[in-house]
Design a protein around this motif. Structure first.
Motif, PDB file in Angstrom:
ATOM      1  N   LEU A 175     -63.774  26.477  41.028  1.00  0.00           N
ATOM      2  CA  LEU A 175     -63.527  25.227  40.317  1.00  0.00           C
ATOM      3  C   LEU A 175     -64.713  24.279  40.445  1.00  0.00           C
ATOM      4  O   LEU A 175     -65.133  23.648  39.458  1.00  0.00           O
ATOM      5  CB  LEU A 175     -62.254  24.572  40.855  1.00  0.00           C
ATOM      6  N   LEU A 176     -65.270  24.157  41.648  1.00  0.00           N
ATOM      7  CA  LEU A 176     -66.423  23.267  41.834  1.00  0.00           C
ATOM      8  C   LEU A 176     -67.595  23.692  40.957  1.00  0.00           C
ATOM      9  O   LEU A 176     -68.256  22.852  40.324  1.00  0.00           O
ATOM     10  CB  LEU A 176     -66.847  23.259  43.302  1.00  0.00           C
ATOM     11  N   ASP A 177     -67.868  24.987  40.901  1.00  0.00           N
ATOM     12  CA  ASP A 177     -69.014  25.479  40.137  1.00  0.00           C
ATOM     13  C   ASP A 177     -68.825  25.340  38.635  1.00  0.00           C
ATOM     14  O   ASP A 177     -69.797  25.443  37.872  1.00  0.00           O
ATOM     15  CB  ASP A 177     -69.285  26.942  40.485  1.00  0.00           C
ATOM     16  N   SER A 178     -67.584  25.110  38.206  1.00  0.00           N
ATOM     17  CA  SER A 178     -67.313  24.968  36.773  1.00  0.00           C
ATOM     18  C   SER A 178     -67.487  23.539  36.280  1.00  0.00           C
ATOM     19  O   SER A 178     -67.350  23.283  35.077  1.00  0.00           O
ATOM     20  CB  SER A 178     -65.883  25.430  36.472  1.00  0.00           C
ATOM     21  N   LEU A 179     -67.810  22.615  37.188  1.00  0.00           N
ATOM     22  CA  LEU A 179     -67.932  21.205  36.838  1.00  0.00           C
ATOM     23  C   LEU A 179     -69.394  20.781  36.767  1.00  0.00           C
ATOM     24  O   LEU A 179     -70.238  21.346  37.470  1.00  0.00           O
ATOM     25  CB  LEU A 179     -67.209  20.342  37.880  1.00  0.00           C
ATOM     26  N   PRO A 180     -69.709  19.777  35.949  1.00  0.00           N
ATOM     27  CA  PRO A 180     -71.062  19.228  35.979  1.00  0.00           C
ATOM     28  C   PRO A 180     -71.436  18.795  37.391  1.00  0.00           C
ATOM     29  O   PRO A 180     -70.592  18.368  38.177  1.00  0.00           O
ATOM     30  CB  PRO A 180     -70.969  18.031  35.029  1.00  0.00           C
ATOM     31  N   GLU A 181     -72.697  18.905  37.718  1.00  0.00           N
ATOM     32  CA  GLU A 181     -73.154  18.740  39.094  1.00  0.00           C
ATOM     33  C   GLU A 181     -72.789  17.396  39.711  1.00  0.00           C
ATOM     34  O   GLU A 181     -72.520  17.313  40.914  1.00  0.00           O
ATOM     35  CB  GLU A 181     -74.679  18.932  39.150  1.00  0.00           C
ATOM     36  N   ASP A 182     -72.766  16.346  38.911  1.00  0.00           N
ATOM     37  CA  ASP A 182     -72.528  15.005  39.465  1.00  0.00           C
ATOM     38  C   ASP A 182     -71.067  14.581  39.405  1.00  0.00           C
ATOM     39  O   ASP A 182     -70.744  13.415  39.633  1.00  0.00           O
ATOM     40  CB  ASP A 182     -73.389  13.973  38.734  1.00  0.00           C
ATOM     41  N   THR A 183     -70.153  15.519  39.134  1.00  0.00           N
ATOM     42  CA  THR A 183     -68.739  15.151  39.012  1.00  0.00           C
ATOM     43  C   THR A 183     -68.144  14.725  40.348  1.00  0.00           C
ATOM     44  O   THR A 183     -67.375  13.771  40.427  1.00  0.00           O
ATOM     45  CB  THR A 183     -67.919  16.319  38.432  1.00  0.00           C
ATOM     46  N   VAL A 184     -68.467  15.452  41.423  1.00  0.00           N
ATOM     47  CA  VAL A 184     -67.891  15.179  42.742  1.00  0.00           C
ATOM     48  C   VAL A 184     -68.836  14.313  43.552  1.00  0.00           C
ATOM     49  O   VAL A 184     -70.016  14.636  43.713  1.00  0.00           O
ATOM     50  CB  VAL A 184     -67.589  16.487  43.499  1.00  0.00           C
ATOM     51  N   ARG A 185     -68.314  13.207  44.060  1.00  0.00           N
ATOM     52  CA  ARG A 185     -69.083  12.303  44.927  1.00  0.00           C
ATOM     53  C   ARG A 185     -68.597  12.516  46.362  1.00  0.00           C
ATOM     54  O   ARG A 185     -67.489  12.095  46.723  1.00  0.00           O
ATOM     55  CB  ARG A 185     -68.878  10.849  44.501  1.00  0.00           C
ATOM     56  N   TRP A 186     -69.412  13.202  47.146  1.00  0.00           N
ATOM     57  CA  TRP A 186     -69.045  13.523  48.527  1.00  0.00           C
ATOM     58  C   TRP A 186     -69.234  12.309  49.428  1.00  0.00           C
ATOM     59  O   TRP A 186     -70.019  11.415  49.142  1.00  0.00           O
ATOM     60  CB  TRP A 186     -69.883  14.693  49.028  1.00  0.00           C
ATOM     61  N   GLY A 187     -68.509  12.309  50.558  1.00  0.00           N
ATOM     62  CA  GLY A 187     -68.655  11.235  51.528  1.00  0.00           C
ATOM     63  C   GLY A 187     -68.042   9.921  51.097  1.00  0.00           C
ATOM     64  O   GLY A 187     -68.452   8.856  51.569  1.00  0.00           O
ATOM     65  N   HIS A 188     -67.032   9.971  50.225  1.00  0.00           N
ATOM     66  CA  HIS A 188     -66.347   8.775  49.738  1.00  0.00           C
ATOM     67  C   HIS A 188     -64.882   8.826  50.172  1.00  0.00           C
ATOM     68  O   HIS A 188     -64.025   9.348  49.459  1.00  0.00           O
ATOM     69  CB  HIS A 188     -66.443   8.667  48.214  1.00  0.00           C
TER      70      HIS A 188
END
Length: 369
Positions: free
Chosen positions: A108-121
């Motif tokens: 699922l992560l690899d299927s999303l545009p690179e900047d979709t997930v903001r880590w450390g929030h």
């Protein structure tokens, strides 16, 4: 119109992916610092959740990583009596295949545009269209989706309900690279699920894609503080294994041999759930998916419901792109009905597993009549 998803678990990522398929942007805020910050757990039995993966355009990739042999099952009583052995033919349909949770999350992560997930929030609070995070940052939203799991903090925006202990405490151990290190135990466990049930205790052993067998020991009819008073020294793995073996007094030596062969990873879990049939008055700008909305006993439905939640909320948003309240209301009506039925089924299965003659009751469940 800004859609913010709190939590990069299966439900939140399925939501983001299916929205992406329909040309709808979203941002996923995740408290973990990176995708590899911690282990993601064991195998998942994906059945109804396959619909979500079809809506996400990922079903072929899912079948490529799923383990059809994970559908195998062996069911035994503590004295060693084998009640059921089901071995899946290699060409059998992937109706309920097992998949490593980490592999599914990566898909699922690899299927999303690179900047979709903001880590450390890590979510701190939300009001008046503003999200605030523990790192001091903030973001605006028009729709906030809590996909932040069992201990959801977004949930408090909609309901006062909190998870409650259900009289089950679990200890997880495991044997790495079992085919090489303990081939005799590997042959005993088989390729899929290996269950020993009875006397208010269950032991489930399950193959993982990395060659590790995860073993979960569940103790039913136990209090919330049972793990603290059980005599299991979690800071001393060898002594913890010895105590677990002692707690299996009278069990066949083959089963205690599994525990003796485990490595030094010992994890304890208190099992909690939300009330079955939980609902809340619909809000125009906040909703929940997955365990945040309907935490159930761990009997095979939670991940499937989370995947479906994400996909069906995304489809509702695609059908009502300019009317978030309508989309949320449509999604919640269906979700409440679907997950209430699943939660009741999970509660019934929990009651069955906790019974003194659980193995034979489970056999009757699988082979009625």
């Amino acid at each position: 119109m800004t859609i913010a998803i709190v939590g990069a678990g299966l439900g939140g990522l399925a939501l983001a992916r299916v929205m992406h398929v329909h040309g709808i942007d979203a941002v996923v805020y995740e408290r973990e610092p990176s995708r590899d910050a911690r282990g993601q757990g064991g195998m998942l039995d994906i059945h109804s959740g396959q619909r979500a993966l079809r809506e996400a355009g990922l079903i072929d990739q899912f079948f490529a990583i799923a383990r059809g042999e994970g559908q195998d099952m062996r069911l035994l009583e503590p004295d060693g009596t084998l009640l059921l052995q089901e071995d899946t033919p290699d060409d059998a349909p992937l109706v309920r295949p097992e998949v490593d949770r980490a592999d599914l999350r990566d898909l699922l992560l690899d299927s999303l545009p690179e900047d979709t997930v903001r880590w450390g929030h890590a979510f701190s609070s939300a009001d008046n269209g503003v999200l605030r995070f523990a790192n001091g940052r903030s973001a605006t939203y028009d729709l906030l989706v809590g996909a932040d799991g069992a201990q959801s903090r977004v949930r408090a925006l909609l309901t006062d309900a909190r998870p409650a202990h259900i009289g089950q405490n679990t200890v997880e151990v495991g044997i790495p690279d079992i085919d090489r290190t303990h081939p005799d135990l590997a042959a005993m466990v088989g390729r899929g699920n290996y269950w020993v049930l009875g006397g208010g205790i269950s032991m489930g052993a399950q193959r993982n894609g990395d060659g590790r067998v995860r073993i979960g020991l569940s103790f039913y009819h136990t209090d919330e503080d049972w793990l603290a008073v059980s005599g299991i020294p979690f800071d001393d793995p060898a002594a913890a294994r010895a105590r677990l073996i002692a707690l299996l007094d009278g069990w066949d030596p083959r089963f205690t041999a599994l525990i003796a062969a485990c490595d030094d990873t010992v994890v304890s879990r208190q099992i909690t759930t939300l009330p079955a049939g939980l609902t809340w008055p619909s809000a125009p700008d906040v909703t929940l998916v997955g365990d945040a909305a309907h935490l159930m006993p761990p009997t095979g439905e939670g991940a499937n419901m989370a995947l479906l939640d994400g996909a069906l909320l995304a489809l509702a948003l695609a059908a009502h792109p300019d009317d978030f309240p309508a989309a949320v209301g449509e999604y919640e009506r269906e979700m409440f009905e679907r997950t209430s039925a699943a939660a009741r089924m999970c509660a019934d299965m929990h009651e069955l597993l906790s019974s003194p003659d659980a193995a034979r009751k489970l056999l009757a469940f699988f082979q009625p009549g």
